[in-house]
Design a protein around this motif. Sequence first.
Motif, PDB file in Angstrom:
ATOM      1  N   MET A  90       0.822  -1.200   0.000  1.00  0.00           N
ATOM      2  CA  MET A  90       0.000   0.000   0.000  1.00  0.00           C
ATOM      3  C   MET A  90       0.862   1.258   0.000  1.00  0.00           C
ATOM      4  O   MET A  90       0.546   2.245  -0.664  1.00  0.00           O
ATOM      5  CB  MET A  90      -0.940   0.005   1.210  1.00  0.00           C
ATOM      6  CG  MET A  90      -2.008  -1.069   1.166  1.00  0.00           C
ATOM      7  SD  MET A  90      -3.008  -0.974  -0.335  1.00  0.00           S
ATOM      8  CE  MET A  90      -3.815  -2.576  -0.282  1.00  0.00           C
ATOM      9  N   ARG A  91       1.955   1.231   0.746  1.00  0.00           N
ATOM     10  CA  ARG A  91       2.852   2.385   0.720  1.00  0.00           C
ATOM     11  C   ARG A  91       3.454   2.570  -0.669  1.00  0.00           C
ATOM     12  O   ARG A  91       3.554   3.694  -1.167  1.00  0.00           O
ATOM     13  CB  ARG A  91       3.971   2.240   1.742  1.00  0.00           C
ATOM     14  CG  ARG A  91       4.868   3.485   1.796  1.00  0.00           C
ATOM     15  CD  ARG A  91       6.070   3.311   2.675  1.00  0.00           C
ATOM     16  NE  ARG A  91       6.993   2.313   2.130  1.00  0.00           N
ATOM     17  CZ  ARG A  91       8.203   2.068   2.658  1.00  0.00           C
ATOM     18  NH1 ARG A  91       8.586   2.741   3.736  1.00  0.00           N
ATOM     19  NH2 ARG A  91       8.972   1.154   2.128  1.00  0.00           N
ATOM     20  N   ASP A  92       3.842   1.469  -1.293  1.00  0.00           N
ATOM     21  CA  ASP A  92       4.420   1.575  -2.626  1.00  0.00           C
ATOM     22  C   ASP A  92       3.418   2.121  -3.633  1.00  0.00           C
ATOM     23  O   ASP A  92       3.787   2.849  -4.564  1.00  0.00           O
ATOM     24  CB  ASP A  92       4.918   0.205  -3.094  1.00  0.00           C
ATOM     25  CG  ASP A  92       6.333  -0.069  -2.639  1.00  0.00           C
ATOM     26  OD1 ASP A  92       6.890   0.760  -1.887  1.00  0.00           O
ATOM     27  OD2 ASP A  92       6.887  -1.116  -3.013  1.00  0.00           O
ATOM     28  N   ARG A  93       2.150   1.786  -3.451  1.00  0.00           N
ATOM     29  CA  ARG A  93       1.135   2.332  -4.354  1.00  0.00           C
ATOM     30  C   ARG A  93       1.084   3.844  -4.249  1.00  0.00           C
ATOM     31  O   ARG A  93       0.971   4.551  -5.255  1.00  0.00           O
ATOM     32  CB  ARG A  93      -0.240   1.734  -4.047  1.00  0.00           C
ATOM     33  CG  ARG A  93      -1.328   2.308  -4.943  1.00  0.00           C
ATOM     34  CD  ARG A  93      -2.693   1.709  -4.693  1.00  0.00           C
ATOM     35  NE  ARG A  93      -3.641   2.331  -5.588  1.00  0.00           N
ATOM     36  CZ  ARG A  93      -4.319   3.436  -5.303  1.00  0.00           C
ATOM     37  NH1 ARG A  93      -4.184   4.019  -4.125  1.00  0.00           N
ATOM     38  NH2 ARG A  93      -5.152   3.957  -6.184  1.00  0.00           N
ATOM     39  N   GLU A  94       1.175   4.367  -3.043  1.00  0.00           N
ATOM     40  CA  GLU A  94       1.134   5.810  -2.867  1.00  0.00           C
ATOM     41  C   GLU A  94       2.404   6.483  -3.393  1.00  0.00           C
ATOM     42  O   GLU A  94       2.358   7.566  -3.949  1.00  0.00           O
ATOM     43  CB  GLU A  94       0.962   6.156  -1.388  1.00  0.00           C
ATOM     44  CG  GLU A  94      -0.415   5.829  -0.857  1.00  0.00           C
ATOM     45  CD  GLU A  94      -0.721   6.586   0.420  1.00  0.00           C
ATOM     46  OE1 GLU A  94       0.214   7.158   1.013  1.00  0.00           O
ATOM     47  OE2 GLU A  94      -1.895   6.592   0.814  1.00  0.00           O
ATOM     48  N   ARG A  95       3.540   5.813  -3.220  1.00  0.00           N
ATOM     49  CA  ARG A  95       4.820   6.435  -3.585  1.00  0.00           C
ATOM     50  C   ARG A  95       5.171   6.289  -5.056  1.00  0.00           C
ATOM     51  O   ARG A  95       5.892   7.104  -5.602  1.00  0.00           O
ATOM     52  CB  ARG A  95       5.944   5.831  -2.742  1.00  0.00           C
ATOM     53  CG  ARG A  95       5.862   6.216  -1.287  1.00  0.00           C
ATOM     54  CD  ARG A  95       7.118   5.814  -0.549  1.00  0.00           C
ATOM     55  NE  ARG A  95       7.132   6.357   0.790  1.00  0.00           N
ATOM     56  CZ  ARG A  95       8.151   6.248   1.628  1.00  0.00           C
ATOM     57  NH1 ARG A  95       9.233   5.598   1.252  1.00  0.00           N
ATOM     58  NH2 ARG A  95       8.099   6.771   2.832  1.00  0.00           N
ATOM     59  N   THR A  96       4.703   5.232  -5.691  1.00  0.00           N
ATOM     60  CA  THR A  96       5.067   5.012  -7.090  1.00  0.00           C
ATOM     61  C   THR A  96       3.856   4.858  -7.992  1.00  0.00           C
ATOM     62  O   THR A  96       3.775   5.504  -9.031  1.00  0.00           O
ATOM     63  CB  THR A  96       5.943   3.746  -7.231  1.00  0.00           C
ATOM     64  OG1 THR A  96       5.220   2.609  -6.761  1.00  0.00           O
ATOM     65  CG2 THR A  96       7.221   3.900  -6.434  1.00  0.00           C
ATOM     66  N   GLY A  97       2.920   4.013  -7.597  1.00  0.00           N
ATOM     67  CA  GLY A  97       1.793   3.714  -8.476  1.00  0.00           C
ATOM     68  C   GLY A  97       0.973   4.927  -8.839  1.00  0.00           C
ATOM     69  O   GLY A  97       0.646   5.141  -9.992  1.00  0.00           O
ATOM     70  N   GLU A  98       0.640   5.736  -7.816  1.00  0.00           N
ATOM     71  CA  GLU A  98      -0.177   6.908  -8.095  1.00  0.00           C
ATOM     72  C   GLU A  98       0.640   8.002  -8.748  1.00  0.00           C
ATOM     73  O   GLU A  98       0.121   8.863  -9.432  1.00  0.00           O
ATOM     74  CB  GLU A  98      -0.796   7.428  -6.796  1.00  0.00           C
ATOM     75  CG  GLU A  98      -1.862   6.492  -6.237  1.00  0.00           C
ATOM     76  CD  GLU A  98      -2.511   7.061  -4.989  1.00  0.00           C
ATOM     77  OE1 GLU A  98      -1.942   8.023  -4.435  1.00  0.00           O
ATOM     78  OE2 GLU A  98      -3.555   6.548  -4.580  1.00  0.00           O
ATOM     79  N   ALA A  99       1.960   7.985  -8.564  1.00  0.00           N
ATOM     80  CA  ALA A  99       2.792   9.065  -9.066  1.00  0.00           C
ATOM     81  C   ALA A  99       3.049   8.937 -10.557  1.00  0.00           C
ATOM     82  O   ALA A  99       3.008   9.900 -11.298  1.00  0.00           O
ATOM     83  CB  ALA A  99       4.121   9.093  -8.314  1.00  0.00           C
ATOM     84  N   ASP A 100       3.355   7.730 -11.037  1.00  0.00           N
ATOM     85  CA  ASP A 100       3.758   7.615 -12.436  1.00  0.00           C
ATOM     86  C   ASP A 100       3.055   6.507 -13.199  1.00  0.00           C
ATOM     87  O   ASP A 100       3.413   6.182 -14.317  1.00  0.00           O
ATOM     88  CB  ASP A 100       5.276   7.394 -12.530  1.00  0.00           C
ATOM     89  CG  ASP A 100       5.751   6.265 -11.623  1.00  0.00           C
ATOM     90  OD1 ASP A 100       4.943   5.341 -11.400  1.00  0.00           O
ATOM     91  OD2 ASP A 100       6.893   6.298 -11.173  1.00  0.00           O
ATOM     92  N   GLY A 101       2.012   5.909 -12.581  1.00  0.00           N
ATOM     93  CA  GLY A 101       1.222   4.937 -13.303  1.00  0.00           C
ATOM     94  C   GLY A 101       1.841   3.570 -13.434  1.00  0.00           C
ATOM     95  O   GLY A 101       1.297   2.704 -14.105  1.00  0.00           O
ATOM     96  N   GLU A 102       3.029   3.349 -12.849  1.00  0.00           N
ATOM     97  CA  GLU A 102       3.671   2.047 -12.960  1.00  0.00           C
ATOM     98  C   GLU A 102       3.046   1.084 -11.958  1.00  0.00           C
ATOM     99  O   GLU A 102       2.880   1.414 -10.796  1.00  0.00           O
ATOM    100  CB  GLU A 102       5.172   2.185 -12.713  1.00  0.00           C
ATOM    101  CG  GLU A 102       5.862   3.042 -13.770  1.00  0.00           C
ATOM    102  CD  GLU A 102       7.311   3.330 -13.407  1.00  0.00           C
ATOM    103  OE1 GLU A 102       7.626   3.329 -12.207  1.00  0.00           O
ATOM    104  OE2 GLU A 102       8.103   3.559 -14.322  1.00  0.00           O
ATOM    105  N   LEU A 103       2.744  -0.123 -12.404  1.00  0.00           N
ATOM    106  CA  LEU A 103       2.022  -1.069 -11.574  1.00  0.00           C
ATOM    107  C   LEU A 103       2.836  -2.340 -11.382  1.00  0.00           C
ATOM    108  O   LEU A 103       3.118  -3.047 -12.347  1.00  0.00           O
ATOM    109  CB  LEU A 103       0.677  -1.422 -12.221  1.00  0.00           C
ATOM    110  CG  LEU A 103      -0.300  -0.245 -12.438  1.00  0.00           C
ATOM    111  CD1 LEU A 103      -1.509  -0.714 -13.203  1.00  0.00           C
ATOM    112  CD2 LEU A 103      -0.692   0.359 -11.114  1.00  0.00           C
ATOM    113  N   ALA A 104       3.229  -2.605 -10.149  1.00  0.00           N
ATOM    114  CA  ALA A 104       3.940  -3.845  -9.833  1.00  0.00           C
ATOM    115  C   ALA A 104       3.587  -4.291  -8.423  1.00  0.00           C
ATOM    116  O   ALA A 104       4.466  -4.451  -7.587  1.00  0.00           O
ATOM    117  CB  ALA A 104       5.439  -3.646  -9.971  1.00  0.00           C
ATOM    118  N   PRO A 105       2.286  -4.477  -8.127  1.00  0.00           N
ATOM    119  CA  PRO A 105       1.912  -4.853  -6.759  1.00  0.00           C
ATOM    120  C   PRO A 105       2.469  -6.194  -6.333  1.00  0.00           C
ATOM    121  O   PRO A 105       2.808  -6.383  -5.170  1.00  0.00           O
ATOM    122  CB  PRO A 105       0.379  -4.869  -6.804  1.00  0.00           C
ATOM    123  CG  PRO A 105       0.032  -5.033  -8.244  1.00  0.00           C
ATOM    124  CD  PRO A 105       1.114  -4.331  -9.003  1.00  0.00           C
ATOM    125  N   ALA A 106       2.573  -7.153  -7.256  1.00  0.00           N
ATOM    126  CA  ALA A 106       3.086  -8.473  -6.886  1.00  0.00           C
ATOM    127  C   ALA A 106       4.545  -8.376  -6.461  1.00  0.00           C
ATOM    128  O   ALA A 106       4.950  -8.957  -5.449  1.00  0.00           O
ATOM    129  CB  ALA A 106       2.933  -9.450  -8.051  1.00  0.00           C
TER     130      ALA A 106
END
Length: 241
Positions: free
Chosen positions: A82-98
């Motif tokens: 969840m932290r990574d989603r806020e720091r990277t996912g929402e910022a630049d659209g890159e998706l790597a939750p796994a």
Amino acid sequence: MSDVTHPDPPGPHVPGDLGHGALGRLTAVVYWFAVVTVLLAVAASPTIVLLLLLDRSAGNVLLVAVAAIPVGPALSAALYTMRDRERTGEADGELAPARSFVRGYRLGVADVLRVWVPALVVLGVIGTVLVNAGAAGVSGPYAVVLGVLAVAILTWALHAVAIATFFNFRTRDVARLATFYLGRFPVVSLGVVSLVVVAGAAVWVGTEVLLALVGGVWAWFWYRGDQRLLDDVRDRFTTAD
């Protein structure tokens, strides 16, 4: 205490940009939570299977506590994601939750288990006393005290898991900080209690599978609710590089 946090991974790169429009953002959110929910269920699958096999009887309380051991590291990995989603996912659209989930699990599993397992042991003992209160001669007021203590210990354990997930503190320092924050931010602690009640209600009304189906959303609410606590830990007890 240690003065560093768990290092952040390099920005993940996953093929397939979902776009920056409203539909793309919605798709990204659904994708992220779906992946985290599935991985959380997989990581906690030993617990889910054991709970489905166990009868809901007083004699199985300690077994339930033992069965819940895999839940701690699984929740830690979900928080990390969840932290990574806020720091990277929402910022630049890159998706790597796994990738984020696996990294979070690997980094946190040992530290989390050091605080999670002792808490489960104590909760198992308290639970055994409560379900056998009549036979053990436990009075009503004493049972209430034990119930409140059990809630406090579970809240402490979740605070400890959150702190151990994001900071490289010694185990005894994580325990001390989790105790400190039980009372420092009552609203945060009450939020954790509320989430525990929701999880318990989901299991009681439905099944463990129902809770697994909403695990990603549950972890997100937990992360957002603990944000104030985590920020305070970072400001008070760590130093900038």
